[in-house]
Design a protein around this motif. Structure first.
Motif, PDB file in Angstrom:
ATOM      1  N   PHE A 365      27.886  20.737  -7.796  1.00  0.00           N
ATOM      2  CA  PHE A 365      27.853  22.192  -7.847  1.00  0.00           C
ATOM      3  C   PHE A 365      28.763  22.690  -8.976  1.00  0.00           C
ATOM      4  CE2 PHE A 365      29.265  26.389  -6.577  1.00  0.00           C
ATOM      5  CZ  PHE A 365      28.075  27.008  -6.238  1.00  0.00           C
ATOM      6  N   MET A 366      29.965  22.111  -9.029  1.00  0.00           N
ATOM      7  CA  MET A 366      30.931  22.518 -10.063  1.00  0.00           C
ATOM      8  C   MET A 366      30.378  22.212 -11.457  1.00  0.00           C
ATOM      9  SD  MET A 366      33.870  23.868  -9.342  1.00  0.00           S
ATOM     10  CE  MET A 366      34.999  23.412 -10.635  1.00  0.00           C
ATOM     11  N   ALA A 367      29.856  21.001 -11.620  1.00  0.00           N
ATOM     12  CA  ALA A 367      29.362  20.581 -12.939  1.00  0.00           C
ATOM     13  C   ALA A 367      28.221  21.487 -13.399  1.00  0.00           C
ATOM     14  CB  ALA A 367      28.886  19.132 -12.875  1.00  0.00           C
ATOM     15  N   ARG A 368      27.316  21.810 -12.461  1.00  0.00           N
ATOM     16  CA  ARG A 368      26.182  22.663 -12.833  1.00  0.00           C
ATOM     17  C   ARG A 368      26.641  24.082 -13.140  1.00  0.00           C
ATOM     18  NH1 ARG A 368      21.499  23.791  -8.627  1.00  0.00           N
ATOM     19  NH2 ARG A 368      23.174  25.024  -7.720  1.00  0.00           N
ATOM     20  N   ARG A 369      27.549  24.595 -12.290  1.00  0.00           N
ATOM     21  CA  ARG A 369      28.048  25.950 -12.493  1.00  0.00           C
ATOM     22  C   ARG A 369      28.691  26.080 -13.878  1.00  0.00           C
ATOM     23  NH1 ARG A 369      30.006  29.970  -9.281  1.00  0.00           N
ATOM     24  NH2 ARG A 369      27.984  29.737  -8.285  1.00  0.00           N
ATOM     25  N   PHE A 434      22.137  13.809  -9.429  1.00  0.00           N
ATOM     26  CA  PHE A 434      22.342  14.644 -10.613  1.00  0.00           C
ATOM     27  C   PHE A 434      21.037  15.163 -11.251  1.00  0.00           C
ATOM     28  CE2 PHE A 434      23.445  15.529 -15.033  1.00  0.00           C
ATOM     29  CZ  PHE A 434      24.571  16.313 -14.877  1.00  0.00           C
ATOM     30  N   PRO A 435      20.053  14.294 -11.561  1.00  0.00           N
ATOM     31  CA  PRO A 435      18.848  14.810 -12.227  1.00  0.00           C
ATOM     32  C   PRO A 435      18.120  15.863 -11.403  1.00  0.00           C
ATOM     33  CG  PRO A 435      18.847  12.406 -12.199  1.00  0.00           C
ATOM     34  CD  PRO A 435      19.959  12.857 -11.311  1.00  0.00           C
ATOM     35  N   LYS A 436      18.008  15.620 -10.107  1.00  0.00           N
ATOM     36  CA  LYS A 436      17.291  16.557  -9.241  1.00  0.00           C
ATOM     37  C   LYS A 436      18.080  17.868  -9.110  1.00  0.00           C
ATOM     38  CE  LYS A 436      13.669  16.823  -6.568  1.00  0.00           C
ATOM     39  NZ  LYS A 436      12.327  16.597  -7.064  1.00  0.00           N
ATOM     40  N   PHE A 437      19.384  17.753  -8.988  1.00  0.00           N
ATOM     41  CA  PHE A 437      20.223  18.942  -8.815  1.00  0.00           C
ATOM     42  C   PHE A 437      20.179  19.829 -10.064  1.00  0.00           C
ATOM     43  CE2 PHE A 437      24.076  21.295  -7.743  1.00  0.00           C
ATOM     44  CZ  PHE A 437      23.967  21.378  -6.372  1.00  0.00           C
ATOM     45  N   ASN A 457      23.893  30.910  -0.563  1.00  0.00           N
ATOM     46  CA  ASN A 457      22.450  31.001  -0.308  1.00  0.00           C
ATOM     47  C   ASN A 457      21.661  30.097  -1.248  1.00  0.00           C
ATOM     48  OD1 ASN A 457      22.070  32.531   1.884  1.00  0.00           O
ATOM     49  ND2 ASN A 457      21.790  34.472   0.789  1.00  0.00           N
ATOM     50  N   ARG A 458      22.082  30.078  -2.503  1.00  0.00           N
ATOM     51  CA  ARG A 458      21.389  29.233  -3.476  1.00  0.00           C
ATOM     52  C   ARG A 458      21.510  27.772  -3.049  1.00  0.00           C
ATOM     53  NH1 ARG A 458      22.912  28.271  -9.882  1.00  0.00           N
ATOM     54  NH2 ARG A 458      21.061  27.040 -10.358  1.00  0.00           N
ATOM     55  N   ILE A 462      17.988  26.831  -1.720  1.00  0.00           N
ATOM     56  CA  ILE A 462      17.249  26.260  -2.868  1.00  0.00           C
ATOM     57  C   ILE A 462      17.661  24.800  -3.096  1.00  0.00           C
ATOM     58  CG2 ILE A 462      16.709  26.484  -5.330  1.00  0.00           C
ATOM     59  CD1 ILE A 462      17.436  29.527  -5.000  1.00  0.00           C
ATOM     60  N   ASP A 463      18.961  24.594  -3.356  1.00  0.00           N
ATOM     61  CA  ASP A 463      19.420  23.246  -3.726  1.00  0.00           C
ATOM     62  C   ASP A 463      19.179  22.231  -2.625  1.00  0.00           C
ATOM     63  OD1 ASP A 463      20.301  24.264  -6.085  1.00  0.00           O
ATOM     64  OD2 ASP A 463      22.317  24.665  -5.343  1.00  0.00           O
ATOM     65  N   PHE A 464      19.557  22.603  -1.425  1.00  0.00           N
ATOM     66  CA  PHE A 464      19.476  21.654  -0.326  1.00  0.00           C
ATOM     67  C   PHE A 464      18.036  21.184  -0.105  1.00  0.00           C
ATOM     68  CE2 PHE A 464      19.129  20.558   4.222  1.00  0.00           C
ATOM     69  CZ  PHE A 464      19.994  19.469   4.221  1.00  0.00           C
ATOM     70  N   LEU A 465      17.104  22.132  -0.165  1.00  0.00           N
ATOM     71  CA  LEU A 465      15.687  21.776   0.033  1.00  0.00           C
ATOM     72  C   LEU A 465      15.183  20.886  -1.101  1.00  0.00           C
ATOM     73  CD1 LEU A 465      14.268  25.168   1.308  1.00  0.00           C
ATOM     74  CD2 LEU A 465      14.839  23.154   2.655  1.00  0.00           C
ATOM     75  N   LYS A 466      15.717  21.164  -2.293  1.00  0.00           N
ATOM     76  CA  LYS A 466      15.291  20.411  -3.478  1.00  0.00           C
ATOM     77  C   LYS A 466      15.733  18.943  -3.387  1.00  0.00           C
ATOM     78  CE  LYS A 466      16.968  21.766  -7.503  1.00  0.00           C
ATOM     79  NZ  LYS A 466      17.269  22.673  -8.615  1.00  0.00           N
ATOM     80  N   ILE A 467      16.952  18.745  -2.916  1.00  0.00           N
ATOM     81  CA  ILE A 467      17.505  17.383  -2.944  1.00  0.00           C
ATOM     82  C   ILE A 467      17.409  16.669  -1.598  1.00  0.00           C
ATOM     83  CG2 ILE A 467      19.101  17.830  -4.852  1.00  0.00           C
ATOM     84  CD1 ILE A 467      21.347  18.030  -2.730  1.00  0.00           C
ATOM     85  N   LYS A 468      16.792  17.336  -0.602  1.00  0.00           N
ATOM     86  CA  LYS A 468      16.804  16.822   0.775  1.00  0.00           C
ATOM     87  C   LYS A 468      16.390  15.349   0.866  1.00  0.00           C
ATOM     88  CE  LYS A 468      13.796  18.444   3.723  1.00  0.00           C
ATOM     89  NZ  LYS A 468      12.997  19.419   4.457  1.00  0.00           N
ATOM     90  N   LYS A 469      15.261  15.023   0.268  1.00  0.00           N
ATOM     91  CA  LYS A 469      14.728  13.665   0.370  1.00  0.00           C
ATOM     92  C   LYS A 469      15.672  12.654  -0.290  1.00  0.00           C
ATOM     93  CE  LYS A 469      10.080  13.414   0.713  1.00  0.00           C
ATOM     94  NZ  LYS A 469       8.734  13.475   0.200  1.00  0.00           N
TER      95      LYS A 469
END
Lengths: 545, 234
Positions: A365-369, A434-437, A457-458, A462-469
């Protein structure tokens, strides 16, 4: 015409909004950042402790003694040899698998399993086959063949170390081969390009991209192979730095020297790591449109032959499971000692996974922010995770042992072990997610700003659903890795606190081979069932090609 | 010349059956909605996809038993037509020499075809150094050198701007003049741009060729079904 005009107008507005908002900074999300700050505080604490320790220590003459020189020499000798062998064999294996008719999912599951398989399982599996009283020796005796050999020493070390690293390298190359753009395959097929020309010329950049990272990772894994050296080193000359640290603490009770050895090993590893990090501009992986079912090369006699050899190499240690189950011992299984060991293993695996997940996700989260806010600090977040990831467990154990001595053993051993394991797991989780996030982060930032989506919320929507698998897959692998680790527990065990790998190692050391193999078999079956359950959960609704 | 008789293809989400006959050489446009099966048709003729049933022949010789490299076909896609890290020379000579050997004969071949396509540059430049239009011209040069009687183009110039597209169509005509017996099938969404160079239109609708025949441009323009495709549901 009207429609066309509207479309053009709309897109130009979109462009204006994008250029206007892209410079705005994202804010908030302190609660998600907290674990990363906590992690940084711990790092600073460890650093402060080390600086203070070096300031107090007056005598460094032992650093130049022959034991350390010999350890460094042997560490590098076995690590470089093992790295070369692993990467070459991994490459050959990946080609054989690529040419084979096995389904892609089966291949990746097989390679993933052997990468995360407990070191103890493979080591004892190899000894069961190749040991002085092993299966092969018994067969030789049975057929009156007077041929004896020992698998302990450098051969055993390279053989077992390569086991995990061949799986890792093959996985890396296999993914590359299956990610070749479909049109490249069509082009090669239409022009009848041989596999040799394809690999050496046409697909060279596809295969070699990021190879430096693989070499560095394998080299570092080979340097930090404490358990294998612990089991297979047959003479004092075959001591690595990690073993020297262990010997300093366990046999000489010389924690100061152990800490300095640990520090030295960390510096060596960071020095190996820095050129690789400099070579890479960023860690983002390129995703291409690929076809999973378009094949132009078929298996041949050579690839089938090599594949059989590789399968024998990988599956032969599994015979130890059959041997273990044959020695079924219900009293041992339900003894207090075994149940407690399983319980502690589960607690440690769970706690270390939780700590690692919190730190890794927070760091992501920090790296992306920071990246989205165009801050140069983004790379430092990544660097901080990667550098600490390669601090060997045994070095960290030595430092934490020293701190605990200073704190009058206030920290419980299981917490220290969980903490050390979490350091090992954090970078793996970080690297995997990392790539998915980071996917579509520029456009996501735009939407976040436009619709005023909060950081929490993001993250949750958004993020959690994206990386869930990916999160489930990496968590299960890390859980297994942590459960099977024997490194830190060798220093922090006690009569009431031990894990399954340590229990197996104890049974084996006290010549209770059958019992050791039995517990090992149960442990391996538990791990396989656990991974199978997770896999079924993740791929429940996915049709397998 | 090129005859497809009930060539069918099935996968989990899509099924198609194609029948048509091209009896004269020339340039033919392949049009249809996105997902209608244009690329599938090109992949089936090229041999990249296996057919389920039917027959397919070119000059009365069946294509079905031939591998993609044995078929008298050159194919061009929208992207990944060249290996970016290889030189222009290697990417062009690939069409006739899969080992890409750098010798005088091969260099002369490449030089000659580059001249014909107005590619006036160092042949040992890597393709990644070229613009999008130049890269597609390198791919065309490979097809020219390969000189097969069937040229299949799967939306090859869609990512380029209209000026470049027009320029490449001119090169395509040049190529066709060089090999008069060649059949060129070009898949595109921009039929109007092709009007001056095409001999007929293959319209694909829901995985089959409209009325199983080659249409003329005028027929297409006047038909209400096609208007719907070109202009949307108005």
């Amino acid at each position: 015409m009207l429609l066309r005009k509207t479309k053009t107008y709309g897109s130009s507005i979109g462009h204006q909004v994008l250029t206007k908002t892209i410079n705005q900074k994202l804010e908030g999300g302190l609660i998600i950042k907290l674990p990363f700050y906590f992690y940084i505080v711990i790092l600073l604490f460890l650093l402060t402790f080390l600086i203070n320790f070096f300031y107090v220590t007056k005598n460094y003459s032992f650093v130049f003694d022959n034991i350390l020189k010999q350890s460094i020499k042997f560490t590098f000798f076995q690590a470089i040899l093992s790295t070369i062998i692993s990467i070459i064999l991994g490459f050959i294996l990946s080609i054989c698998l690529y040419l084979s008719n096995f389904k892609r999912k089966i291949i990746t599951t097989f390679l993933n399993f052997f990468f995360i398989a407990p070191v103890l399982f493979i080591s004892y599996g190899v000894i069961f086959i190749h040991g002085s009283d092993g299966l092969l020796q018994n067969i030789f005796q049975f057929i009156n063949l007077n041929f004896s050999y020992t698998f302990f020493g450098i051969i055993g070390i390279i053989y077992v170390t390569s086991y995990f690293n061949i799986a890792l390298s093959a996985n890396y190359f296999f993914r590359k081969l299956t990610n070749i753009p479909e049109n490249y395959l069509k082009l090669m097929s239409a022009n009848k390009i041989s596999l040799y020309v394809a690999l050496t010329r046409c697909l060279k950049p596809v295969v070699l991209n990021n190879l430096s990272i693989l070499i560095t990772m394998v080299l570092i894994f080979c340097i930090s192979n404490f358990t294998i050296i612990y089991i297979f080193a047959s003479s004092p000359l075959l001591t690595t730095i990690e073993m020297a640290i262990y010997q300093k603490i366990s046999f000489e009770a010389n924690i100061s020297e152990a800490v300095i050895y640990g520090f030295l090993q960390t510096v060596i590893i960071i020095l190996i790591l820095i050129p690789t990090l400099k070579l890479r501009n960023n860690f983002q992986m390129i995703t291409l449109k690929v076809s999973e079912n378009y094949r132009i090369y078929q298996s041949n006699l050579f690839s089938s032959f090599f594949l059989i050899i590789f399968f024998l190499y990988f599956f032969s240690p599994c015979l130890v499971v059959i041997k273990g189950l044959y020695n079924f011992n219900i009293d041992l299984l339900f003894s207090k000692n075994t149940i407690l060991s399983f319980l502690y293993s589960l607690i440690i695996a769970f706690s270390s996974l939780c700590i690692a997940l919190m730190i890794a996700i927070s760091s992501l989260f920090m790296a992306r922010r920071l990246h989205e806010n165009n801050s140069y600090l983004s790379n430092y977040v990544i660097l901080s995770i990667f550098i600490i990831s390669f601090v060997p467990s045994i070095s960290l154990s030595a430092i934490l042992f020293m701190i605990n001595v200073h704190l009058n053993f206030i920290l419980p051993n299981f917490l220290i072990v969980a903490f050390i394991n979490s350091f090992l797991l954090t970078p793996l989780i970080f690297l995997f997610l990392f790539p998915k996030f980071m996917e579509n982060n520029k456009f996501e930032k735009l939407r976040v700003l436009q619709f005023n989506i909060s950081a929490v919320n993001r993250f949750t929507r958004i993020d959690f659903l994206k990386i869930k698998k990916e999160l489930i897959v990496v968590s299960s692998s890390c859980f297994v890795l942590s459960m099977g680790d024997l490194t830190s527990i060798t220093l922090f065990n006690s009569s009431s606190f031990k894990t399954v790998p340590y229990l197996i190692s104890q049974l084996y050391s006290s010549y209770r081979y059958n019992d050791a193999f039995f517990i090992l078999a149960i442990f391996v079956l538990f791990i396989i069932s656990f991974l199978y359950m997770v896999n079924s959960l993740v791929y429940k609704n996915v049709k397998i090609r | 010349m090129l005859k497809l008789d009930k060539i069918s293809y099935k996968n989990v989400t899509f099924s198609a059956e194609y029948t048509f006959n091209i009896s004269e050489s020339g340039i033919y446009a392949l049009v249809g909605e996105s997902g209608s099966g244009k690329s599938t048709l090109i992949n089936l003729i090229s041999g990249f996809l296996n057919i389920h049933s039917g027959s397919m022949s070119f000059k009365n010789k069946s294509l079905l038993d031939l591998s993609p490299s044995q078929r008298p076909i050159s194919t061009l896609f929208q992207n990944y037509n060249n290996f970016d890290h290889l030189t222009i020379f290697e990417n062009i000579i690939l069409g006739v020499d899969s080992k890409m050997i750098n010798n005088n004969i091969n260099r002369n071949k490449v030089k000659s075809v580059m001249k014909k396509l107005s590619l006036e540059m160092d042949m040992f430049k890597t393709v990644s150094e070229l613009s999008g239009g130049e890269q597609q011209r390198v791919s065309l040069a490979r097809c020219w050198l390969r000189n097969r009687n069937l040229l299949l183009l799967d939306e090859p110039f869609n990512a380029l701007d209209p000026g470049l597209r027009k320029d490449l169509f001119i090169q395509l005509v040049k190529m066709h003049e060089h090999n008069k017996s060649q059949i060129t099938i070009i898949s595109s969404h921009f039929l109007d741009e092709l009007v001056d160079i095409i001999n007929g239109v293959i319209f694909i609708n829901n995985g089959s060729v409209y009325e199983n025949k080659i249409l003329q441009y005028k027929e297409v323009k006047d038909n209400l079904d096609f208007k719907k495709y070109f202009l949307g549901s108005f």
